[in-house]
Design an enzyme around this catalytic site. Structure first.
Site, PDB file in Angstrom:
ATOM      1  N   LYS A 153       0.846  -0.797  -0.324  1.00 50.93           N
ATOM      2  CA  LYS A 153      -0.271  -0.157   0.216  1.00 50.93           C
ATOM      3  C   LYS A 153       0.751   1.435   0.073  1.00 50.93           C
ATOM      4  O   LYS A 153       0.386   2.138  -0.467  1.00 50.93           O
ATOM      5  CB  LYS A 153      -1.343   0.108   1.131  1.00 50.93           C
ATOM      6  CG  LYS A 153      -1.714  -1.176   1.426  1.00 50.93           C
ATOM      7  CD  LYS A 153      -2.677  -0.959   2.943  1.00 50.93           C
ATOM      8  CE  LYS A 153      -2.117  -1.144   3.796  1.00 50.93           C
ATOM      9  NZ  LYS A 153      -2.248  -2.860   3.755  1.00 50.93           N
ATOM     10  N   THR A 154       1.545   1.691   1.002  1.00 51.47           N
ATOM     11  CA  THR A 154       2.168   3.088   1.283  1.00 51.47           C
ATOM     12  C   THR A 154       3.515   2.588  -0.733  1.00 51.47           C
ATOM     13  O   THR A 154       3.246   4.082  -0.405  1.00 51.47           O
ATOM     14  CB  THR A 154       3.683   1.944   2.400  1.00 51.47           C
ATOM     15  OG1 THR A 154       3.060   2.399   3.371  1.00 51.47           O
ATOM     16  CG2 THR A 154       4.740   3.732   2.189  1.00 51.47           C
TER      17      THR A 154
ATOM     18  N   GLU B 101      -3.813   6.224   1.429  1.00 57.79           N
ATOM     19  CA  GLU B 101      -3.547   4.500   1.605  1.00 57.79           C
ATOM     20  C   GLU B 101      -4.595   3.662   2.652  1.00 57.79           C
ATOM     21  O   GLU B 101      -4.729   5.077   3.098  1.00 57.79           O
ATOM     22  CB  GLU B 101      -2.147   4.248   2.852  1.00 57.79           C
ATOM     23  CG  GLU B 101      -1.525   2.781   2.860  1.00 57.79           C
ATOM     24  CD  GLU B 101       0.182   2.926   3.778  1.00 57.79           C
ATOM     25  OE1 GLU B 101       0.107   2.331   4.189  1.00 57.79           O
ATOM     26  OE2 GLU B 101       0.601   4.377   3.295  1.00 57.79           O
TER      27      GLU B 101
END
Length: 459
Positions: free
Chosen positions: A125-126, A169
């Protein structure tokens, strides 16, 4: 209060109090609310560089959770770690002050943006949020961004931009992403994790399904065709769907792949036609998939292909994602990575294998007892990919060890595994065994990176 709106509070310059203001997401939220015109106060347990920055911006912060902190506030926002028995929450309720959770606040803010690109998945995600940020900046859409780790290109975890695009995110833990309002939902993968909250993998898939259902009919899903669970999560949802993956079965896929010691260059194909060419500046096959996901979003939003490629090429990583710590005095390389789920660990270690080091020594700190128990065989399998594994004690985070599990259980199951009960002992062992040509990889979501910093400072 799922449909709660912050608009009137911000527009009227109301006072908003944040409980747990020092957290990554909460501090970013405080800064954005302040920028939008709200009067912001907060509380936390201790000072930090993050709270110092907020105080410099004019936020009044109290370093104790006291009932009187909420007096005068028009709204209270709490982090997920703060529960109903917190004295500030209890007093706010007594006073009739509305209380919402952090995820609800972020979700409400998203409603003000034409596009809300919410990046979900068990892993990646990051990195993908960061890639999309660089693309958005390169394409000139001036995105507002909320990302879970420090991104050097934006000087932190928050970028305040225009109201055309919000890139966020989006974490599944405690179903927090169900409070968001995505117009584009990215699903990078769906694996078993956070089993202290979810019952099983089917429960996790159901959560992602509900998340994808939040996308309006005019929006889109961007989903990993290589992940069977991700594809299962979108079954029965009638939305525009762009799949990405490693083969032609996906809508977006790579061709003409070149691997330069772990750094990938490739053509991005969309339904048989070349969309653009990408030269990644971060290593790992998993990052090629993250880049393909980003291109799927760009295709739906109609962003310029060459600008998208330029943004991806400029991305050099975010904090604690295969981040160079430095070299030891003898020349051994030290890299830190946030991986704490076996799938992430395997991706990171396979990346390291492609980079021509003589040995890979992995210092791993498991994160939470419940995850370690639930995924013990998977942890053992992943760590089998390195030449030597050194185990630190489990980072407890929010838990107590009611499971009877120890990092030693992992070390004992490995052919070349060792366990030490302190960072000092691990540092001493690394100084003893490290050689030129070695890669020392500190891995985990806790504070294991401190070991890498300590052994590099010897140089």
């Amino acid at each position: 209060m799922s449909d709660f709106s912050l608009n009137s509070y911000v527009a009227d310059h109301k006072s908003i109090h944040l409980v747990g203001i020092g957290g990554v997401s909460m501090s970013a939220l405080a800064e954005l609310l302040l920028h939008l015109g709200a009067a912001v106060t907060g509380s936390d347990r201790a000072e930090s560089p993050v709270t110092d920055k907020l105080e410099a911006l004019g936020v009044k912060i109290t370093y104790a959770h006291l009932p009187e902190n909420v007096e005068g506030a028009d709204l209270v926002i709490r982090t997920a770690a703060v529960h109903d028995d917190n004295p500030e929450i209890a007093h706010a309720r007594e006073l009739g002050i509305p209380v919402i959770e952090r995820a609800q606040a972020w979700g409400s803010i998203m409603l003000a943006y034409r596009n809300a690109v919410c990046v979900s998945g068990t892993h990646g995600k990051t990195t993908t949020t960061s890639m999309l940020t660089l693309i958005g900046m390169q394409c000139g859409i001036d995105p507002t961004v909320m990302v879970g780790s420090n991104l050097p290109a934006i000087g932190g975890t928050l970028r305040i931009g225009a109201h055309d695009c919000f890139i966020a995110e989006s974490c599944e833990y405690t179903n927090s992403f169900l409070s968001f309002h995505p117009t584009v939902a990215v699903v990078l993968n769906v694996d078993a994790d956070h089993l202290d909250f979810f019952k099983d993998i089917d429960d996790i898939i159901h959560s992602f399904h509900r998340f994808c259902e939040l996308v309006p009919e005019t929006g889109a899903l961007v989903v990993n065709a290589d992940s069977a669970n991700a594809m299962k999560a979108i079954e029965g949802i009638d939305r525009t769907c762009i799949t990405f993956g490693s083969t032609r079965k996906a809508d977006v896929y790579p061709e003409n792949i070149t691997d330069r010691h772990g750094y990938y260059s490739f053509d991005v194909m969309h339904n048989g036609k070349k969309y653009t060419h990408v030269d990644l500046s971060v290593p790992g096959r998993h990052n090629m998939l993250n880049a393909l996901a980003s291109c799927g979003v760009c295709i739906f939003l109609g962003l310029d292909p060459e600008a998208a490629a330029a943004g991806l090429n400029q991305f050099t990583g975010s904090a604690r994602r295969f981040q160079l710590t430095g070299r030891m005095a003898n020349g051994a390389m030290v890299i830190d990575d946030y991986a704490h789920h076996p799938t992430e660990m395997e991706a990171t270690l396979r990346t390291a294998q492609e980079m021509d080091y003589d040995r890979i020594i992995c210092v791993f700190q498991p994160h939470t007892y419940s995850r370690t128990v639930a995924l013990l065989p998977e942890f053992i399998h992943a760590l089998g990919l390195c030449d030597k594994a050194i185990l630190a004690d489990i980072y407890a985070a929010r838990e107590k060890n009611t499971f009877g599990i120890s990092s030693k259980d992992i070390a004992d199951a490995l052919e070349d595994g060792e366990y030490y009960d302190s960072f000092d002992k691990i540092e001493a062992r690394l100084r003893e065994i490290a050689q030129p040509g070695d890669l020392i990889l500190t891995m985990g979501a806790g504070n294991v990176n401190e070991i890498g910093t300590a052994i590099v400072e010897d140089a």
